[in-house]
Design an enzyme around this catalytic site. Structure first.
Site, mmCIF file in Angstrom:
data_model
loop_
_atom_site.group_PDB
_atom_site.id
_atom_site.type_symbol
_atom_site.label_atom_id
_atom_site.label_comp_id
_atom_site.label_asym_id
_atom_site.label_seq_id
_atom_site.Cartn_x
_atom_site.Cartn_y
_atom_site.Cartn_z
ATOM 1 N N ASP A 1 0.836 -1.190 0.000
ATOM 2 C CA ASP A 1 0.000 0.000 0.000
ATOM 3 C C ASP A 1 0.874 1.244 0.000
ATOM 4 O O ASP A 1 1.950 1.261 0.587
ATOM 5 C CB ASP A 1 -0.922 0.020 1.229
ATOM 6 N N ASP B 1 0.504 5.192 1.010
ATOM 7 C CA ASP B 1 -0.315 6.210 1.663
ATOM 8 C C ASP B 1 0.309 7.585 1.474
ATOM 9 O O ASP B 1 1.536 7.737 1.426
ATOM 10 C CB ASP B 1 -0.445 5.910 3.158
ATOM 11 N N ASP C 1 2.584 6.478 15.537
ATOM 12 C CA ASP C 1 2.923 5.516 16.586
ATOM 13 C C ASP C 1 4.418 5.240 16.703
ATOM 14 O O ASP C 1 5.030 5.536 17.734
ATOM 15 C CB ASP C 1 2.126 4.211 16.399
#
Length: 451
Positions: free
Chosen positions: A67, A69, A145
């Site tokens: 993916d 992003d 995070d």
């Protein structure tokens, strides 16, 4: 490598490091053309736009991101105005999805690291349940995070921008949380699973201060939504690094929270046979993923919950229940108890139970039962499970040989084989010497007791 000191209103001062193109390994040829289209259009429209997160991290360690992003200072509504193939999703975390056929480029607006009083940021019992307060790229970086996920690839000069030391951590193959680890885990307990999963996937070590609170805070996972934990378990075990993920869950005290009954059964299994079987099954799963072969969640959960099923079944057998009734009750009980932690959908829990219940049929040589077993829709998965059980106990060797041969025979050949088996048994019972050694019979319920 350039640097500039940045001051954030909610954190201590930190430093922006700019890693120029000649000091990193990311190349545009390794980036999705659709992601590049999104980046360039946002830039041409006057917005800041960066490839961000896992894609940047994976490209730096020579991985192949699944993916891509994008992070931007454009709001979701502004992104939608730029792309006709865009849809807005999410309430807890508002996002724009730009759709290119089967590929989706996820575009997130920079999030602030503080509450502006608008109600778009909500915290309940220390957990972040809504986060739609927008801010700067600096704010966005510090609220992510892990440091390795807070790297930004800039399309205008092909540099990597690092606000939290993530580039150095990636180079050292180190997982480190941004901010105070205990606070970050309390905000979202699933981060503990993400730490283990990413460390397993990337071959990283979890930094000491990041790892220390996990065993103490592991029970916070009980507050996470069971449906979300189901998705996290699939990510842990069906992405090609299941063995390393399992070992990480054991190491940090998370296995006993996710799978309490299986963890207890593994601990009480003195021979270690059940754990050897689980590891062997996960290793096989990793190999299938590496070869682009399908893996069923039903088979995965049959494997992970098998220790719990064995232990529960033995307990019911000791109470004097008939074997088949004990098996049905054990399957239902284990499934029901597990649902309180992980929301296992019925489309997976029912086939899982069928895989378990078919195991006792493999000892049978009755004609009708053999043919019924062979035509059962779950036969192949159950037989593969039987083969896997050989890792835990050698007593399944003869059953495996019989059913391997049975699958290759036509109906007439199989009937002839079964007649021969029954003739040998009858001859032995009549006192005649059998032509070959009679297959050893197991005690009722013995399908699992030896493991």
């Amino acid at each position: 490598m350039g640097s500039a000191t940045i001051n954030s209103p909610v954190t201590t001062p930190f430093t922006l490091h700019v890693i120029p193109r000649d000091q990193h390994t990311i190349s545009r040829k390794d980036i999705s053309p659709n992601a590049l289209r999104v980046l360039y259009r946002l830039r041409e429209s006057g917005f800041g736009a960066y490839l961000v997160g896992g894609a940047v991290r994976d490209l730096l360690v020579d991985g192949r991101p699944k993916d891509f992003d994008v992070a931007t200072d454009a709001t979701p509504e502004q992104v939608k105005q730029l792309f006709r193939n865009c849809r807005l999703i999410g309430r807890r975390f508002r996002l724009a999805h730009v759709v290119f056929g089967r590929e989706i480029i996820e575009v997130a607006t920079f999030r602030a690291n503080s509450d502006d009083g608008s109600g778009d940021r909500e915290v309940e019992n220390g957990m972040l349940v809504r986060d739609n307060v927008y801010g700067s790229i600096e704010d966005d970086a510090v609220r992510r995070d892990f440091t390795c996920n807070a790297l930004y690839y800039a399309i205008e000069d092909f540099s990597v921008r690092d606000y939290v030391g993530g580039f150095e951590d990636v180079m050292a193959r180190r997982m480190r949380l941004i901010g105070d680890p205990e606070q970050r885990y309390r905000e979202d307990p699933v981060r503990m699973l993400r730490a283990v999963r990413l460390a397993a996937k990337l071959g990283f070590e979890i930094d000491g201060p990041t790892a220390e609170p996990i065993p103490r805070l592991a029970t916070l996972l009980n507050e996470a939504a069971p449906a979300r934990l189901f998705e996290e378990v699939l990510k842990l075990f069906l992405a090609g690094h299941g063995v390393a993920s399992f070992e990480g869950l054991e190491r940090y005290g998370l296995l006993q929270v996710l799978f309490p009954e299986s963890a207890a059964a593994l601990k009480s299994n003195r021979t270690g046979a059940l754990r050897r079987m689980v590891i062997a099954g996960l290793r096989s799963t990793d190999e299938r993923v590496a070869n682009d072969e399908p893996v069923s969640p039903a088979f995965l959960f049959a494997l992970l919950l098998w220790p719990a099923f064995c232990r529960t079944l033995i307990g019911l057998q000791k109470q004097g229940l008939a074997p088949e009734e004990a098996q049905r009750r054990a399957a239902d009980r284990v499934t029901l108890h597990q649902l309180s932690t992980i929301a296992l959908p019925r489309r997976f829990s029912l086939p899982m139970q069928e895989i378990w219940l078919l195991q006792s049929r493999f000892a049978s040589r009755q004609r009708k039962r053999v043919f019924r077993t062979l035509t059962h829709p779950r036969f192949r998965a159950a037989f593969d499970f039987l083969v896997l059980r050989q890792v835990a106990s050698p007593e399944h060797e003869q059953d495996i040989a019989f059913w391997q041969e049975a699958q290759q025979q036509n109906g007439r050949e199989l009937e002839s084989s079964l007649e021969s088996i029954h003739a040998e048994v009858d001859a032995e019972q009549d006192g005649e010497a059998p032509r070959r050694r009679r297959r050893r019979r197991r005690r009722p319920g013995g399908a699992v007791s030896g493991e």
